[in-house]
Design a protein around this motif. Structure first.
Motif, mmCIF file in Angstrom:
data_model
loop_
_atom_site.group_PDB
_atom_site.id
_atom_site.type_symbol
_atom_site.label_atom_id
_atom_site.label_comp_id
_atom_site.label_asym_id
_atom_site.label_seq_id
_atom_site.Cartn_x
_atom_site.Cartn_y
_atom_site.Cartn_z
ATOM 1 N N GLU A 255 0.839 -1.193 0.000
ATOM 2 C CA GLU A 255 0.000 0.000 0.000
ATOM 3 C C GLU A 255 0.877 1.248 0.000
ATOM 4 O O GLU A 255 1.757 1.389 0.850
ATOM 5 C CB GLU A 255 -0.924 0.016 1.218
ATOM 6 C CG GLU A 255 -1.962 -1.085 1.227
ATOM 7 C CD GLU A 255 -2.886 -0.934 2.416
ATOM 8 O OE1 GLU A 255 -3.685 0.020 2.417
ATOM 9 O OE2 GLU A 255 -2.772 -1.744 3.351
ATOM 10 N N LYS A 256 0.607 2.156 -0.925
ATOM 11 C CA LYS A 256 1.426 3.349 -1.048
ATOM 12 C C LYS A 256 0.565 4.588 -0.884
ATOM 13 O O LYS A 256 -0.464 4.741 -1.538
ATOM 14 C CB LYS A 256 2.141 3.374 -2.398
ATOM 15 C CG LYS A 256 3.177 4.498 -2.527
ATOM 16 C CD LYS A 256 3.990 4.340 -3.795
ATOM 17 C CE LYS A 256 5.076 5.387 -3.901
ATOM 18 N NZ LYS A 256 5.895 5.220 -5.112
ATOM 19 N N TYR A 257 1.012 5.467 -0.006
ATOM 20 C CA TYR A 257 0.328 6.737 0.232
ATOM 21 C C TYR A 257 1.264 7.868 -0.161
ATOM 22 O O TYR A 257 2.478 7.786 0.036
ATOM 23 C CB TYR A 257 -0.066 6.873 1.705
ATOM 24 C CG TYR A 257 -1.076 5.840 2.154
ATOM 25 C CD1 TYR A 257 -2.433 6.097 2.118
ATOM 26 C CD2 TYR A 257 -0.656 4.592 2.619
ATOM 27 C CE1 TYR A 257 -3.364 5.146 2.527
ATOM 28 C CE2 TYR A 257 -1.559 3.639 3.030
ATOM 29 C CZ TYR A 257 -2.915 3.923 2.990
ATOM 30 O OH TYR A 257 -3.821 3.001 3.403
ATOM 31 N N LEU A 258 0.678 8.934 -0.688
ATOM 32 C CA LEU A 258 1.475 10.023 -1.241
ATOM 33 C C LEU A 258 0.894 11.361 -0.810
ATOM 34 O O LEU A 258 -0.330 11.557 -0.806
ATOM 35 C CB LEU A 258 1.491 9.928 -2.774
ATOM 36 C CG LEU A 258 2.476 10.815 -3.526
ATOM 37 C CD1 LEU A 258 3.910 10.403 -3.211
ATOM 38 C CD2 LEU A 258 2.235 10.707 -5.034
ATOM 39 N N TYR A 259 1.788 12.282 -0.430
ATOM 40 C CA TYR A 259 1.384 13.658 -0.115
ATOM 41 C C TYR A 259 2.206 14.607 -0.966
ATOM 42 O O TYR A 259 3.440 14.545 -0.978
ATOM 43 C CB TYR A 259 1.624 13.983 1.361
ATOM 44 C CG TYR A 259 1.427 15.448 1.691
ATOM 45 C CD1 TYR A 259 0.165 15.973 1.939
ATOM 46 C CD2 TYR A 259 2.523 16.310 1.749
ATOM 47 C CE1 TYR A 259 -0.012 17.320 2.229
ATOM 48 C CE2 TYR A 259 2.361 17.657 2.046
ATOM 49 C CZ TYR A 259 1.096 18.146 2.283
ATOM 50 O OH TYR A 259 0.920 19.477 2.567
#
Length: 395
Positions: A255-259
């Motif tokens: 799972e990859k989260y990006l800001y």
């Protein structure tokens, strides 16, 4: 008499010192700041170029092509002659000349400073005639300092041209932003005039990523035993100056989260803060949440050079052994019938199948060949089934 009392800086001005009497005046002096600009005296043979005599009047004229602030002040004109009975008589006149100009501030270069180093504002000058009477520094965090006034003189020195030297101590993120210098003086007709100069301060720090795991508000320090079924907050904290512009949080390598600071609409990671960004994802831990968790942060520093920082933790989810779902085909059977009893054993790590035993009223049962243990729907569940063939007693 002397001409003009208020003149613009760098404009021409003519000073006229004139004495009249009968007998003709024999002494003519023009004095400024204790210095003789002209000292004409016929008694001792002193003669000065520019002095003219016409009848009973003696005149001296001095032209300044471009007046400066240093020409401001009081000029004294003195004439002497001998009147009745040869007694010397003296007459004086004076004029206050004020060289005026609107206040100006020299340009101030933008400042780059590393976090914690001394923030030194480049020296600048404030000048004007009349002399500047107030200099103010407005800071980006809402504070205003008076750096020169009638009562504050330590940071700016000089009269008509003031040189200002300002140190703001060890730099902090709070000092990052735009600054404005405002200076005031009184020019023609004593009207207050204001000048402004702006510059920016950039506080630099290479980006640094940190990662924390929390169960509620409690910090988890043993990553090898993260308990199953808790509310786990994975916190990715990224610090830097200039402000971090990109944060990546990868959970369990999948799972990859990006800001993105400049494109929050396409961000799926919630972050708060400016120079210190705190980003987090909360989940309920399960058997398959083992693995590597990565926190990456990016920022730009001097010359727009990209900097990257990386922090990772390796998580192992732990669950105490649990026995659940004990069930039987039938609780009422005839003596010549058989039945099965099933129980589900779970945990992480899971025990070996041979470590599962059955008991009847706290006594071990001779179960050889009578029960089987198989893997459940995942790697952390065992299903054990006991077969009772024509039991002769209650179980």
């Amino acid at each position: 008499s002397l001409s003009s009392t208020e003149v613009d800086r760098e404009s021409p001005v003519t000073l006229t010192c004139e004495a009249e009497g009968g007998r003709v005046p024999h002494v003519l002096q023009l004095v400024f700041n204790g210095k003789n600009l002209v000292n004409y005296n016929t008694d001792n043979g002193t003669n000065t170029e520019g002095v003219t005599i016409s009848g009973h009047t003696i005149t001296y004229k001095k032209t300044i092509s471009k007046v400066s602030f240093d020409d401001s002040g009081t000029y004294y004109c003195t004439g002497k002659n001998k009147a009745k009975q040869n007694a010397e008589k003296t007459d004086k006149d004076n004029s206050e000349i004020t060289v005026v100009s609107d206040v100006t501030i020299s340009s101030v270069d933008n400042v780059d400073v590393d976090l914690g180093d001394v923030l030194q504002i480049p020296k600048f000058t404030v000048e004007g005639g009349r002399a500047p009477h107030e200099v103010i520094l407005a800071k980006p965090y809402g504070k205003t300092d008076v750096i020169y006034s009638n009562s504050v003189t330590s940071k700016c020195t000089g009269t008509f041209t003031k040189s200002c030297d300002i140190s703001l101590g060890a730099s902090t993120y709070q000092q990052d932003g735009n600054y404005k210098i405002t200076a005031k003086n009184r020019a023609k007709q004593n009207k207050e005039v204001t000048a402004e100069e702006t510059f920016s301060v950039t506080v630099y720090k290479d980006v640094e990523a940190k990662m924390n795991l929390k169960n509620g508000g409690e910090l988890i320090t043993d990553y090898d035993k993260v308990r199953y079924g808790i509310s786990l907050t994975v916190e990715c904290k990224v610090e830097g100056g200039k402000m971090p512009h990109l944060v990546e949080l990868t959970m369990n390598s999948t799972e990859k989260y990006l800001y993105k600071r400049n494109d929050q609409a396409s961000s799926n990671l919630t972050c708060t803060g400016e120079h210190v960004l705190t980003c987090s994802v909360t989940m309920t831990t399960g058997y398959h949440d083992d693995g590597i968790y990565d926190c990456k942060g990016y920022n730009k520093v001097r010359n727009s050079e990209h900097k990257e920082s990386y922090k990772s933790v390796d998580i192992t989810v732990y669950r105490d052994l649990i026995i659940s779902n004990i069930s039987t085909e039938s609780s009422n059977i005839l003596t010549n019938e058989s039945t099965t009893i099933t129980c589900v054993v779970g945990g992480k790590p899971i025990i070996e199948a041979e470590n599962i035993t059955w008991e009847h009223e706290n006594s071990a049962i001779d179960l050889e060949g009578n029960f089987t243990t198989i893997k459940g729907s995942d790697d952390y569940t065992l299903i054990s089934t006991l077969t009772l063939n024509s039991p002769s007693v209650d179980y």
